[in-house]
Design a protein around this motif. Structure first.
Motif: not given
Length: 277
Positions: A162-167, A265-273
């Motif tokens: 249930g924890g999340a990772l954001t990169m 060059i883009a820049y991304s914020i991604v969150t996965a759980r």
């Protein structure tokens, strides 16, 4: 500050040198800033804080939760997260300079009981038990993993169900071909420069469920002139610490780095759980 086995701590010398400058230049925020547009006059340090705050918002970390900061730099984001969310934070970096700088800053801010820094390799987390952390953040650090699948597998293991990772990371802008990608990656020193879709795939392969992603290249990478301007504004401070030649070199390096612009060059914020099971 804690230390993992010496065999796992290699390659930190590169960051020892560059982070010493960025620590003075950007107050320990070894990542880019976020501006609302060219006319946004927010100082660079505040713009970097803004990007860390966006990560905090999408990550959803709460007071008392345990947060792992992967490739933590000189400690700025870890300390900001602890102060603004109340989380207990562990930062990990292969740079001895960064680990020592973060430890010192945490003590100076009265956070030594809630923020600690490890001098170690974020791909070697065997000393942390399964499910040790409620959340993980990785700001511009996974780009440099020599084995991304292995690294993400380790992060998934120490993340609780249930924890999340954001990169956050540099990504390839839509429409840029493979040949252009190879040239850009080599020139910018970005080993894993790839479209955001490739990052989503590797996160899923690690057993994480992608929930949200944002591409904000124009507001981050596209603001190159602001970084050069900030270097000039802090010239006296930087020159006193590193010499005039270092300031000139920093401005030139940043001008070259940001020259491709947000069209390439883009820049991304991604969150996965991690699934609850």
């Amino acid at each position: 500050m804690s230390t993992t086995t010496a065999e796992t701590i290699t390659g930190g010398e590169r960051w020892d040198e560059s982070s010493a400058i960025s620590d003075v230049f950007n107050d320990g925020q070894a990542h880019l800033g976020y501006w609302y547009g060219p006319d946004d006059g927010t100082p660079m340090v505040s713009a970097a804080h803004r990007l860390t705050r966006k990560v905090a918002d999408v990550l959803g970390v709460r007071a008392g939760e345990r947060l792992l900061d992967v490739g933590c730099g000189p400690g700025g984001p870890s300390i900001q997260m602890a102060e603004e969310t109340g989380a207990r934070v562990t930062g990990i970096t292969i740079s001895g300079f960064e680990a020592e700088a973060g430890t010192r800053k945490a003590a100076e801010r009265g956070l030594a009981d809630r923020v600690d820094f490890e001098h170690g390799d974020y791909s070697e987390l065997g000393h942390h038990a399964d499910g040790s952390f409620d959340a993980v953040m990785a700001m511009e650090s996974l780009q440099y993993s020599p084995d991304l699948a292995r690294t993400l597998s380790g992060l998934e293991r120490v993340l609780r169900p249930g924890g999340a990772l954001t990169m956050t990371d540099y990504t390839l802008a839509p429409g840029v071909g493979q040949a252009e990608r190879d040239v850009l990656a080599a020139n910018l020193g970005l080993p894993l420069l790839q479209p955001v879709e490739a990052w989503l795939d590797v996160l899923r392969e690690a057993g994480l469920e992608v929930e949200e992603w944002t591409q904000c290249g124009p507001r981050v990478f596209g603001m190159g002139p602001k970084y050069v301007e900030a270097a000039e504004q802090t010239r006296d401070k930087l020159a006193a610490a590193f010499g005039e030649e270092a300031v000139t070199g920093l401005k030139q390096a940043m001008g070259d780095f940001f020259s491709p612009g947000a069209d390439q060059i883009a820049y991304s914020i991604v969150t996965a759980r991690k699934p609850r099971r």
